[in-house]
Write an enzyme that holds these catalytic residues in place. Structure first.
Site, mmCIF file in Angstrom:
data_model
loop_
_atom_site.group_PDB
_atom_site.id
_atom_site.type_symbol
_atom_site.label_atom_id
_atom_site.label_comp_id
_atom_site.label_asym_id
_atom_site.label_seq_id
_atom_site.Cartn_x
_atom_site.Cartn_y
_atom_site.Cartn_z
ATOM 1 N N ASP A 132 0.834 -1.203 0.000
ATOM 2 C CA ASP A 132 0.000 0.000 0.000
ATOM 3 C C ASP A 132 0.870 1.254 0.000
ATOM 4 O OD1 ASP A 132 -1.945 1.929 0.363
ATOM 5 O OD2 ASP A 132 -2.412 1.370 2.423
ATOM 6 N N ASP A 330 -1.724 5.734 -5.441
ATOM 7 C CA ASP A 330 -2.071 4.960 -4.255
ATOM 8 C C ASP A 330 -2.473 3.540 -4.625
ATOM 9 O OD1 ASP A 330 -2.808 4.061 -1.772
ATOM 10 O OD2 ASP A 330 -4.604 5.294 -1.609
#
Length: 454
Positions: A132, A330
């Site tokens: 992430d 992201d």
């Protein structure tokens, strides 16, 4: 760039580095509204489009409890946002409902689309983690959790690692606007990703975990944002721990030309393409296949994100100026969230598209032919990249419509470019030089058929 490639190639060969397969999570179920609600919780922005979900405020009193009362009195009052949903009295979600309710695990997508194998400890324990770039904690399911929360997960056992060291006084906690959280204590151990071993890496052991985290498939998360937003505290004071990439650099595990990682995501509609990450080197074949030089732009890491200028978009060649606009790349986000002006321009160019209040998002007909979808571009620095048409169709919204892969960012001050964007580029996160790079990676054939796991 050729000299840098040569150094990276030599380093990768000498160290036996390899691509880390981003394994498609077979249990992941695409759902447009649930993915959007997850982002409302993750980033805490207020929607600017109508729908059942909104950020509500609750007031908390700081102070000592008076013996005649059961709550704090005196001290400072502070306001805290919580995600809420409008309901009818019967409990059915209704954008025009007059009552409000709590947002539960069933309202949002808590599973990861991709999982990657990471080895922790000596001998190595293999776990599947969510990589992430929007967060900075490396946390794992551990034997400190209750047996019920450990169910269906691979759990890290620090007692079985000869290189594990407890970090006394260090705690961590992640939380979202719906009140869900995970927390625990910390230790250090060897962590290996793609053949690269990072010594003395802080590993955050979950001892408590909200049910929505337990319902996911992965065994934890590996944050790839900047260390400043790591949640570790020592004796109650913030002491952010280094991420694996930050340690990779500070411990000089890699040469200066290799202080980076890369991500290549492919659609699940493309059965023969394997998504992957690399650490310490760039896949030259993908760069060469693009026919373009890497487009680099400086990163602003002041908020801990991979943030860069994104000051223009276009729909079928018609430019949309966004002076001063920024975006983040992201990998922990599935959708792409952009300004309302850009959303409106995009969906006006798709025949039959509309905003659906009930689903809190833009939808368009499943009967749409891929050839009629617009060419939609967003910029990374001074270079625009196409978001491939097939990824504009994120998930079935109902029997007749797709939930769009691009949605409103609400009052969030920057765009959030998740997997819907990243599947169209080969992304290079150059942490050592504080820059982000990309080349296009568009599939030759676009496919709007629903993925097999729907």
């Amino acid at each position: 760039m050729e000299a840098i490639f040569n150094v990276q190639s030599k380093f990768a060969l000498e160290r036996g580095l390899s691509k880390i397969k981003a394994i498609r999570n077979e249990n992941y179920k695409r759902h447009g509204t649930k993915s959007y609600v997850y982002l409302l919780n993750r980033f805490g922005f207020e929607p600017t489009k109508p729908g059942p979900y909104f950020q509500g405020a609750s007031f908390h009193q700081r102070g000592l409890a008076h013996p005649d009362f059961h709550e704090a009195r005196g001290g400072r009052v502070h306001k805290k946002k919580h995600l809420k949903k409008k309901q009818t009295p019967e409990g059915a979600t209704d954008p025009n409902g007059t009552e409000t309710g709590e947002v539960g695990a069933e309202d949002q997508q808590n599973d990861s689309e991709y999982l990657c194998e990471v080895t922790i400890g000596t001998p190595g324990q293999k776990l599947l983690l969510d990589f992430d770039t929007g967060s900075s904690d490396l946390w794992v399911f551990s034997t400190e959790l209750s047996k019920s929360l450990q169910s269906n997960h691979t759990v890290f056992n620090p007692k079985n690692s000869s290189t594990f060291k407890a970090l006394t006084g260090q705690k961590w906690q992640i939380s979202y606007g719906d009140g869900s959280s995970a927390s625990g204590d910390c230790g250090s151990d060897d962590v290996t990703v793609g053949g690269l071993t990072i010594k003395n890496q802080t590993v955050e052991l979950a001892s408590t975990l909200a049910q929505q985290f337990a319902q996911g498939t992965g065994d934890g998360l590996l944050g790839l944002a900047w260390p400043s937003i790591n949640t570790v505290t020592t004796n109650g004071k913030p002491t952010p721990a280094n991420t694996p990439v930050a340690n990779m650099i500070t411990q000089e595990d890699v040469p200066s030309e290799s202080e980076l990682f890369t991500a290549a995501f492919y659609s699940e509609r493309d059965a023969n393409a394997q998504s992957f990450y690399t650490f310490g080197y760039i896949d030259q074949d993908l760069v060469t296949a693009s026919g373009q030089q890497i487009a680099w732009t400086d990163v602003d890491n002041s908020q801990g994100f991979w943030m860069f200028p994104s000051t223009s978009s276009s729909v079928n060649g018609k430019a949309i100026s966004q002076s001063g606009n920024s975006a983040i790349a992201d990998t922990g986000t599935t959708l792409a969230l952009v300004s309302d002006d850009v959303c409106d321009a995009l969906y006006k160019a798709i025949p039959g598209a509309k905003y659906d209040d009930q689903q809190q998002g833009y939808v368009f007909p499943m009967s749409t032919d891929v050839s009629s979808l617009p060419e939609f571009k967003v910029s990374v620095g001074n270079t625009q990249f196409v978001i491939q048409p097939e990824d504009l169709a994120f998930a079935p919204a109902d029997n007749n419509n797709w939930y769009g892969g691009v949605q409103s960012r609400g009052d969030n001050p920057f765009d959030i470019l998740g997997d819907v964007f990243l599947k169209s580029v080969y992304a290079i996160f150059d942490q050592g030089n504080q820059r982000f790079g990309a080349v296009p990676k568009i599939q030759a054939t676009q496919n709007l058929n629903p993925p097999s796991n729907q």
